[in-house]
Design a protein around this motif. Structure first.
Motif, PDB file in Angstrom:
ATOM      1  N   VAL A  16       0.617  -1.261  -0.435  1.00  0.00           N
ATOM      2  CA  VAL A  16       0.320   0.218   0.041  1.00  0.00           C
ATOM      3  C   VAL A  16       0.904   1.220   0.012  1.00  0.00           C
ATOM      4  O   VAL A  16       0.418   2.237  -0.080  1.00  0.00           O
ATOM      5  CB  VAL A  16      -1.236  -0.115   0.914  1.00  0.00           C
ATOM      6  CG1 VAL A  16      -2.047  -1.007   0.793  1.00  0.00           C
ATOM      7  CG2 VAL A  16      -0.332  -0.246   2.138  1.00  0.00           C
ATOM      8  N   VAL A  17       1.734   0.926   0.486  1.00  0.00           N
ATOM      9  CA  VAL A  17       2.972   2.186   0.579  1.00  0.00           C
ATOM     10  C   VAL A  17       4.485   1.921   0.346  1.00  0.00           C
ATOM     11  O   VAL A  17       4.383   0.896   0.094  1.00  0.00           O
ATOM     12  CB  VAL A  17       3.246   1.890   2.381  1.00  0.00           C
ATOM     13  CG1 VAL A  17       4.575   3.936   2.498  1.00  0.00           C
ATOM     14  CG2 VAL A  17       1.833   3.025   2.555  1.00  0.00           C
ATOM     15  N   LEU A 131      10.131   6.417   2.947  1.00  0.00           N
ATOM     16  CA  LEU A 131      11.677   5.488   2.426  1.00  0.00           C
ATOM     17  C   LEU A 131      10.849   4.498   1.713  1.00  0.00           C
ATOM     18  O   LEU A 131      10.893   3.454   2.772  1.00  0.00           O
ATOM     19  CB  LEU A 131      12.143   5.926   3.033  1.00  0.00           C
ATOM     20  CG  LEU A 131      12.236   7.325   4.185  1.00  0.00           C
ATOM     21  CD1 LEU A 131      13.645   7.859   4.830  1.00  0.00           C
ATOM     22  CD2 LEU A 131      13.232   8.494   2.232  1.00  0.00           C
ATOM     23  N   GLY A 132      10.508   4.318   0.954  1.00  0.00           N
ATOM     24  CA  GLY A 132      10.227   2.909   0.448  1.00  0.00           C
ATOM     25  C   GLY A 132       8.625   2.231   1.397  1.00  0.00           C
ATOM     26  O   GLY A 132       8.036   2.493   0.209  1.00  0.00           O
ATOM     27  N   GLY A 163      -0.662  -2.852   6.197  1.00  0.00           N
ATOM     28  CA  GLY A 163       0.923  -4.002   6.108  1.00  0.00           C
ATOM     29  C   GLY A 163       2.129  -2.462   6.064  1.00  0.00           C
ATOM     30  O   GLY A 163       2.743  -3.267   5.542  1.00  0.00           O
ATOM     31  N   ALA A 164       1.847  -1.208   6.087  1.00  0.00           N
ATOM     32  CA  ALA A 164       3.263   0.044   5.532  1.00  0.00           C
ATOM     33  C   ALA A 164       3.741  -0.038   7.173  1.00  0.00           C
ATOM     34  O   ALA A 164       3.191  -0.208   8.195  1.00  0.00           O
ATOM     35  CB  ALA A 164       2.589   1.453   5.115  1.00  0.00           C
ATOM     36  N   LYS A 165       4.977  -0.390   6.980  1.00  0.00           N
ATOM     37  CA  LYS A 165       5.870   0.569   8.157  1.00  0.00           C
ATOM     38  C   LYS A 165       5.274   1.804   8.455  1.00  0.00           C
ATOM     39  O   LYS A 165       5.409   2.755   7.433  1.00  0.00           O
ATOM     40  CB  LYS A 165       6.997   0.032   8.258  1.00  0.00           C
ATOM     41  CG  LYS A 165       7.713  -1.896   7.207  1.00  0.00           C
ATOM     42  CD  LYS A 165       9.143  -1.243   7.854  1.00  0.00           C
ATOM     43  CE  LYS A 165       9.131  -3.024   7.304  1.00  0.00           C
ATOM     44  NZ  LYS A 165      10.710  -2.699   6.131  1.00  0.00           N
ATOM     45  N   TRP A 166       5.351   2.091  10.042  1.00  0.00           N
ATOM     46  CA  TRP A 166       5.565   3.509  10.181  1.00  0.00           C
ATOM     47  C   TRP A 166       6.231   3.728  11.898  1.00  0.00           C
ATOM     48  O   TRP A 166       6.087   3.176  12.499  1.00  0.00           O
ATOM     49  CB  TRP A 166       4.055   3.539  10.860  1.00  0.00           C
ATOM     50  CG  TRP A 166       3.056   5.101  11.340  1.00  0.00           C
ATOM     51  CD1 TRP A 166       3.787   6.272  10.816  1.00  0.00           C
ATOM     52  CD2 TRP A 166       2.361   5.675  12.427  1.00  0.00           C
ATOM     53  NE1 TRP A 166       3.114   7.194  11.285  1.00  0.00           N
ATOM     54  CE2 TRP A 166       2.330   6.543  12.512  1.00  0.00           C
ATOM     55  CE3 TRP A 166       1.123   4.239  12.926  1.00  0.00           C
ATOM     56  CZ2 TRP A 166       1.373   6.960  13.678  1.00  0.00           C
ATOM     57  CZ3 TRP A 166       0.229   4.610  13.661  1.00  0.00           C
ATOM     58  CH2 TRP A 166       0.395   6.230  13.994  1.00  0.00           C
ATOM     59  N   ARG A 167       7.592   5.105  11.197  1.00  0.00           N
ATOM     60  CA  ARG A 167       8.104   4.954  12.114  1.00  0.00           C
ATOM     61  C   ARG A 167       7.887   6.718  12.612  1.00  0.00           C
ATOM     62  O   ARG A 167       7.528   7.512  11.598  1.00  0.00           O
ATOM     63  CB  ARG A 167       9.107   5.630  11.802  1.00  0.00           C
ATOM     64  CG  ARG A 167      10.405   4.539  13.008  1.00  0.00           C
ATOM     65  CD  ARG A 167      12.025   5.736  12.832  1.00  0.00           C
ATOM     66  NE  ARG A 167      12.139   3.624  11.504  1.00  0.00           N
ATOM     67  CZ  ARG A 167      13.350   3.036  11.200  1.00  0.00           C
ATOM     68  NH1 ARG A 167      13.903   2.919  12.157  1.00  0.00           N
ATOM     69  NH2 ARG A 167      13.422   2.149  10.608  1.00  0.00           N
ATOM     70  N   ALA A 168       7.793   6.821  13.861  1.00  0.00           N
ATOM     71  CA  ALA A 168       8.027   8.968  14.110  1.00  0.00           C
ATOM     72  C   ALA A 168       9.371   9.055  14.667  1.00  0.00           C
ATOM     73  O   ALA A 168       9.773   8.353  15.351  1.00  0.00           O
ATOM     74  CB  ALA A 168       7.349   8.453  14.983  1.00  0.00           C
ATOM     75  N   GLY A 363      10.208   0.255  -8.018  1.00  0.00           N
ATOM     76  CA  GLY A 363      11.367  -0.715  -7.157  1.00  0.00           C
ATOM     77  C   GLY A 363      12.819  -0.146  -6.740  1.00  0.00           C
ATOM     78  O   GLY A 363      12.746   1.268  -7.097  1.00  0.00           O
ATOM     79  N   LEU A 364      13.139  -0.443  -5.299  1.00  0.00           N
ATOM     80  CA  LEU A 364      14.631   0.842  -5.268  1.00  0.00           C
ATOM     81  C   LEU A 364      15.868  -0.290  -6.385  1.00  0.00           C
ATOM     82  O   LEU A 364      15.349  -1.111  -6.688  1.00  0.00           O
ATOM     83  CB  LEU A 364      14.654  -0.125  -3.999  1.00  0.00           C
ATOM     84  CG  LEU A 364      16.412   0.449  -3.816  1.00  0.00           C
ATOM     85  CD1 LEU A 364      16.455   1.430  -3.137  1.00  0.00           C
ATOM     86  CD2 LEU A 364      16.915  -0.752  -1.911  1.00  0.00           C
TER      87      LEU A 364
END
Ligand code: ABU
Length: 368
Positions: A16-17, A131-132, A163-168, A363-364
């Protein structure tokens, strides 16, 4: 709440991200909203990024209006442009998501400081970066912008659940120690190195290589924090420009596709990373804006002509009056979709600032 595994998909079955650079084909984007916007309060941090040509006028205006709702007359014209921008995006098949408006015309405070008010959620680019497959919330560097992340929390929670990763990044204390009381215009930066600070818009992504501007809102500690947390995948290159009021890289150095970036002829790069010195990229000076020099904010707004949003490597959205830019892009084989946006400038930016590309198809890769 849906389980992460069950929900980790798009209609096409991918993440999704997903966004690694500024130019891959755009599928989903967050576009800011104007509701709840307040005029920025005057403080040293705002002073540092204010053009000298209208500094005195700006100080007077922000001291008088800071923390109060932006006048409806200014919102109405900008809203019409923003609506047109959204319909262009949707017409191009891009999914548009919006933040939850917050009322910024209320006092902002923590136990360590108080500000007469906030800012707005017109510029998600400053607060969030993808970021990715991860969404990162920037710490920010202004007290007036400390709580802006809250406008995006529902979206972040939704992407995370799907399903995305999420960071602060660590929230800064933003005490007086974060701002240099001896800062002098034209010499260094107003932010100190006591804690990591950055706005997401000081980064521009070119696959494995991410360029980060040291500016009045991004310090070396912030760049180090990024290197430590993403260093296994990404390389963060510090860049600096000859720009006494440096804030955000997206009207200064704008990659358009692999091998081609727009540069700002008034802001030459002064700290040039090794990877750019030896590269075979073409760096094209952006044409000057058609914004009339008599415009009261000309010194602040003229380079927002560079603040375009890529829909793909051969298609961008550009401010409708910027004919020289549109022609230059055409000469490079890039179609420019014109959209009027100058009434939005008073909220701090143009198309790139007003968006966060959540998902691009691709992709990367390494481009240098
Ligand atoms: N993000 C807005 C940058 C504006 C400027 O550099 O002139």
């Amino acid at each position: 709440m849906p389980s992460i595994d069950a929900a980790n998909s798009t209609t096409a079955g991918g993440p999704v991200v997903n966004s690694w650079n500024e130019w891959d084909p755009l599928e989903e984007v967050i576009v800011g909203v104007l509701d709840g916007a307040a005029t920025l309060p005057w403080d040293t941090a705002l002073d540092a990024v204010t053009a000298v040509e209208h500094r005195d006028r700006s100080e007077e205006y922000h001291r008088l209006r800071g923390g109060r709702q932006v006048e409806p007359i200014h919102v109405a014209a900008a809203q019409r442009e923003l609506d047109e921008f959204v319909s262009i995006l949707e017409g191009e098949g891009v999914t548009v998501r919006r933040p939850e408006p917050l009322d910024h015309a209320v006092p902002h405070a923590t136990p360590l400081w108080a500000s007469p008010g906030g800012n707005c959620q017109a510029n998600p680019r400053d607060v969030l970066i993808v970021l990715g497959d991860e969404i990162l919330e920037a710490p920010m560097a202004w007290r007036s912008r400390y709580f802006e992340f809250l406008a995006y929390r529902d979206l972040c929670k939704d992407y995370f659940r799907r399903g995305a990763k999420w960071r602060a990044a660590p929230k800064p204390a933003m005490t007086d120690a974060s701002y240099d009381p001896r800062w002098v215009r034209g010499e260094g930066y107003v932010t100190t190195e006591v804690e990591p600070l950055f706005d997401a818009a000081d980064m521009t992504r070119c696959g494995r290589d991410v360029f980060v501007q040291r500016s009045h809102v991004t310090n070396d500690f912030g760049i180090d924090w990024l290197r430590v947390h993403y260093g296994d995948t990404l390389r963060f290159h510090k860049v600096e420009f000859d720009d006494y009021r440096a804030i955000h890289i997206d009207a200064t150095w704008v990659p358009l596709r692999p091998g081609l970036a727009l540069t700002n002829p008034d802001r030459p790069m002064t700290t040039v990373p090794e990877i750019l010195r030896d590269s075979d990229w073409t760096f094209l000076d952006a044409p000057r804006s058609t914004l009339p020099e008599r415009h009261p904010q000309f010194a602040s707004y003229q380079w927002l002509s560079m603040n375009m949003l890529s829909l793909g490597p051969d298609k961008v959205i550009v401010e409708a009056h910027e004919t020289p830019t549109i022609e230059m892009l055409a000469a490079e084989g890039i179609e420019a979709i014109p959209c009027p946006f100058r009434s939005n400038y008073r909220f701090g930016g143009s198309f790139h600032c007003a968006t966060v590309d959540v998902r691009r198809r691709g992709g990367l890769d390494s481009y240098f």
